[in-house]
Design a protein around this motif. Structure first.
Motif, PDB file in Angstrom:
ATOM      1  N   MET A  53       0.839  -1.185   0.000  1.00 32.18           N
ATOM      2  CA  MET A  53       0.000   0.000   0.000  1.00 32.18           C
ATOM      3  C   MET A  53       0.878   1.239   0.000  1.00 32.18           C
ATOM      4  O   MET A  53       1.909   1.258   0.640  1.00 32.18           O
ATOM      5  N   ASN A  54       0.437   2.252  -0.661  1.00 33.48           N
ATOM      6  CA  ASN A  54       1.166   3.499  -0.756  1.00 33.48           C
ATOM      7  C   ASN A  54       1.069   4.237   0.583  1.00 33.48           C
ATOM      8  O   ASN A  54      -0.015   4.670   0.989  1.00 33.48           O
ATOM      9  N   ARG A  55       2.182   4.391   1.244  1.00 33.19           N
ATOM     10  CA  ARG A  55       2.197   5.045   2.570  1.00 33.19           C
ATOM     11  C   ARG A  55       1.777   6.509   2.494  1.00 33.19           C
ATOM     12  O   ARG A  55       1.146   7.027   3.408  1.00 33.19           O
ATOM     13  N   ASP A  56       2.122   7.193   1.383  1.00 29.98           N
ATOM     14  CA  ASP A  56       1.719   8.596   1.236  1.00 29.98           C
ATOM     15  C   ASP A  56       0.201   8.711   1.179  1.00 29.98           C
ATOM     16  O   ASP A  56      -0.390   9.613   1.769  1.00 29.98           O
ATOM     17  N   LEU A  57      -0.438   7.777   0.468  1.00 33.04           N
ATOM     18  CA  LEU A  57      -1.900   7.771   0.382  1.00 33.04           C
ATOM     19  C   LEU A  57      -2.507   7.524   1.758  1.00 33.04           C
ATOM     20  O   LEU A  57      -3.446   8.208   2.161  1.00 33.04           O
ATOM     21  N   VAL A  58      -1.959   6.576   2.495  1.00 33.11           N
ATOM     22  CA  VAL A  58      -2.470   6.278   3.829  1.00 33.11           C
ATOM     23  C   VAL A  58      -2.311   7.495   4.735  1.00 33.11           C
ATOM     24  O   VAL A  58      -3.234   7.867   5.465  1.00 33.11           O
ATOM     25  N   THR A  59      -1.166   8.154   4.672  1.00 33.68           N
ATOM     26  CA  THR A  59      -0.931   9.352   5.486  1.00 33.68           C
ATOM     27  C   THR A  59      -1.944  10.439   5.147  1.00 33.68           C
ATOM     28  O   THR A  59      -2.515  11.078   6.033  1.00 33.68           O
ATOM     29  N   ALA A  60      -2.179  10.645   3.848  1.00 30.56           N
ATOM     30  CA  ALA A  60      -3.140  11.671   3.427  1.00 30.56           C
ATOM     31  C   ALA A  60      -4.551  11.321   3.888  1.00 30.56           C
ATOM     32  O   ALA A  60      -5.291  12.184   4.378  1.00 30.56           O
ATOM     33  N   LEU A  61      -4.926  10.053   3.746  1.00 33.01           N
ATOM     34  CA  LEU A  61      -6.264   9.645   4.176  1.00 33.01           C
ATOM     35  C   LEU A  61      -6.450   9.822   5.681  1.00 33.01           C
ATOM     36  O   LEU A  61      -7.511  10.243   6.138  1.00 33.01           O
ATOM     37  N   LEU A  62      -5.417   9.506   6.447  1.00 33.90           N
ATOM     38  CA  LEU A  62      -5.498   9.708   7.896  1.00 33.90           C
ATOM     39  C   LEU A  62      -5.646  11.191   8.234  1.00 33.90           C
ATOM     40  O   LEU A  62      -6.428  11.565   9.112  1.00 33.90           O
ATOM     41  N   ALA A  63      -4.898  12.046   7.536  1.00 34.57           N
ATOM     42  CA  ALA A  63      -4.988  13.487   7.781  1.00 34.57           C
ATOM     43  C   ALA A  63      -6.381  14.012   7.435  1.00 34.57           C
ATOM     44  O   ALA A  63      -6.959  14.820   8.170  1.00 34.57           O
ATOM     45  N   VAL A  64      -6.929  13.538   6.323  1.00 33.00           N
ATOM     46  CA  VAL A  64      -8.275  13.966   5.920  1.00 33.00           C
ATOM     47  C   VAL A  64      -9.306  13.478   6.932  1.00 33.00           C
ATOM     48  O   VAL A  64     -10.212  14.219   7.312  1.00 33.00           O
ATOM     49  N   TRP A  65      -9.163  12.240   7.381  1.00 30.12           N
ATOM     50  CA  TRP A  65     -10.144  11.680   8.306  1.00 30.12           C
ATOM     51  C   TRP A  65     -10.190  12.455   9.614  1.00 30.12           C
ATOM     52  O   TRP A  65     -11.223  12.516  10.273  1.00 30.12           O
ATOM     53  N   GLU A  66      -9.092  13.060  10.008  1.00 38.24           N
ATOM     54  CA  GLU A  66      -9.057  13.842  11.249  1.00 38.24           C
ATOM     55  C   GLU A  66      -9.786  15.180  11.125  1.00 38.24           C
ATOM     56  O   GLU A  66     -10.009  15.849  12.134  1.00 38.24           O
ATOM     57  N   LEU A  67     -10.168  15.565   9.922  1.00 38.08           N
ATOM     58  CA  LEU A  67     -10.879  16.829   9.718  1.00 38.08           C
ATOM     59  C   LEU A  67     -12.372  16.620   9.978  1.00 38.08           C
ATOM     60  O   LEU A  67     -13.027  15.849   9.275  1.00 38.08           O
ATOM     61  N   PRO A  68     -12.940  17.313  10.965  1.00 37.46           N
ATOM     62  CA  PRO A  68     -14.358  17.105  11.296  1.00 37.46           C
ATOM     63  C   PRO A  68     -15.288  17.374  10.110  1.00 37.46           C
ATOM     64  O   PRO A  68     -16.290  16.685   9.940  1.00 37.46           O
ATOM     65  N   GLU A  69     -14.958  18.358   9.285  1.00 40.83           N
ATOM     66  CA  GLU A  69     -15.810  18.681   8.143  1.00 40.83           C
ATOM     67  C   GLU A  69     -15.900  17.509   7.171  1.00 40.83           C
ATOM     68  O   GLU A  69     -16.952  17.216   6.615  1.00 40.83           O
ATOM     69  N   PHE A  70     -14.778  16.825   6.959  1.00 43.80           N
ATOM     70  CA  PHE A  70     -14.765  15.689   6.051  1.00 43.80           C
ATOM     71  C   PHE A  70     -15.524  14.516   6.669  1.00 43.80           C
ATOM     72  O   PHE A  70     -16.375  13.902   6.045  1.00 43.80           O
ATOM     73  N   ARG A  71     -15.208  14.225   7.907  1.00 41.51           N
ATOM     74  CA  ARG A  71     -15.827  13.079   8.582  1.00 41.51           C
ATOM     75  C   ARG A  71     -17.341  13.225   8.647  1.00 41.51           C
ATOM     76  O   ARG A  71     -18.070  12.268   8.423  1.00 41.51           O
ATOM     77  N   SER A  72     -17.823  14.432   8.928  1.00 32.92           N
ATOM     78  CA  SER A  72     -19.271  14.611   9.005  1.00 32.92           C
ATOM     79  C   SER A  72     -19.921  14.457   7.635  1.00 32.92           C
ATOM     80  O   SER A  72     -21.075  14.055   7.542  1.00 32.92           O
ATOM     81  N   GLY A  73     -19.180  14.720   6.568  1.00 31.06           N
ATOM     82  CA  GLY A  73     -19.725  14.568   5.227  1.00 31.06           C
ATOM     83  C   GLY A  73     -19.820  13.127   4.770  1.00 31.06           C
ATOM     84  O   GLY A  73     -20.617  12.801   3.898  1.00 31.06           O
ATOM     85  N   VAL A  74     -19.040  12.240   5.368  1.00 31.78           N
ATOM     86  CA  VAL A  74     -19.025  10.858   4.882  1.00 31.78           C
ATOM     87  C   VAL A  74     -19.371   9.809   5.938  1.00 31.78           C
ATOM     88  O   VAL A  74     -19.499   8.640   5.600  1.00 31.78           O
ATOM     89  N   HIS A  75     -19.563  10.204   7.186  1.00 34.75           N
ATOM     90  CA  HIS A  75     -19.700   9.206   8.246  1.00 34.75           C
ATOM     91  C   HIS A  75     -20.848   8.227   8.024  1.00 34.75           C
ATOM     92  O   HIS A  75     -20.737   7.057   8.355  1.00 34.75           O
TER      93      HIS A  75
END
Length: 181
Positions: free
Chosen positions: A1-23
């Motif tokens: 798995m691409n570690r950069d992609l995983v890092t970016a996804l983790l950073a995005v997931w920590e954003l409340p605005e993103f999480r509330s849009g997809v939860h």
């Protein structure tokens, strides 16, 4: 798995605005299975990559998730911390980090990404190209890219905008390093 992609996804997931849009749209069981399969694989696993692409594809075909992704790109207070996290994970590739940061701040690039993601036909061709990339089918990948350029005027504009920022150059550098010989 691409570690950069995983890092970016983790950073995005920590954003409340993103999480509330997809939860309410994310199947956490499917994500957990993909994560565990990726962590348990000794090397690159095409099946895990395909499953991850399938998950991303179904997500971006959902209006709510697509809008949450676009929120990440369009709002300064969301985009800038994400770009900082991604570029920090690319410390060994400063050229790529600078190109990504520069492109992310360009309103033309953000408009181009929105135009691409909002067009179902373009999304379908992009996913086909990604599948060809996973299968190491350069001919199929090139065919999909040509169709994208010919049929969808927003794609060449976005490509030229990414080129101006050096994103394409940096991606070619990485691809050239991975090729044997």
């Amino acid at each position: 798995m691409n570690r950069d992609l995983v890092t970016a996804l983790l950073a995005v997931w920590e954003l409340p605005e993103f999480r509330s849009g997809v939860h309410h749209l994310v199947d956490l069981d499917e994500v957990a299975v993909l994560l565990l399969a990726g962590l348990s694989a000794p090397g690159p696993d095409r099946a895990v990559e395909r499953a991850l692409v399938g998950l991303l594809r179904s997500g971006l075909d959902t209006t709510e998730i697509r809008e949450a992704v676009l929120l990440v790109l369009e709002r300064d207070e969301v985009r800038r911390p994400l770009v900082a996290a991604v570029t920090a994970s690319l410390a060994t590739r400063p050229g790529r980090a600078a190109a990504i940061a520069s492109a992310a701040e360009d309103p033309e690039v953000r408009r181009g990404v929105r135009a691409v993601l909002d067009d179902a036909g373009v999304r379908e061709l992009v996913w086909q190209a990604v599948e060809q990339q996973i299968d190491d089918n350069r001919g199929g990948l090139v065919r999909r890219a040509v169709v994208l350029f010919v049929r969808h005027p927003g794609v060449p504009r976005l490509t030229w905008a990414l080129r101006r920022h050096g994103v394409l150059r940096e991606l070619r550098r990485t691809s050239a390093r991975r090729e044997p010989g």
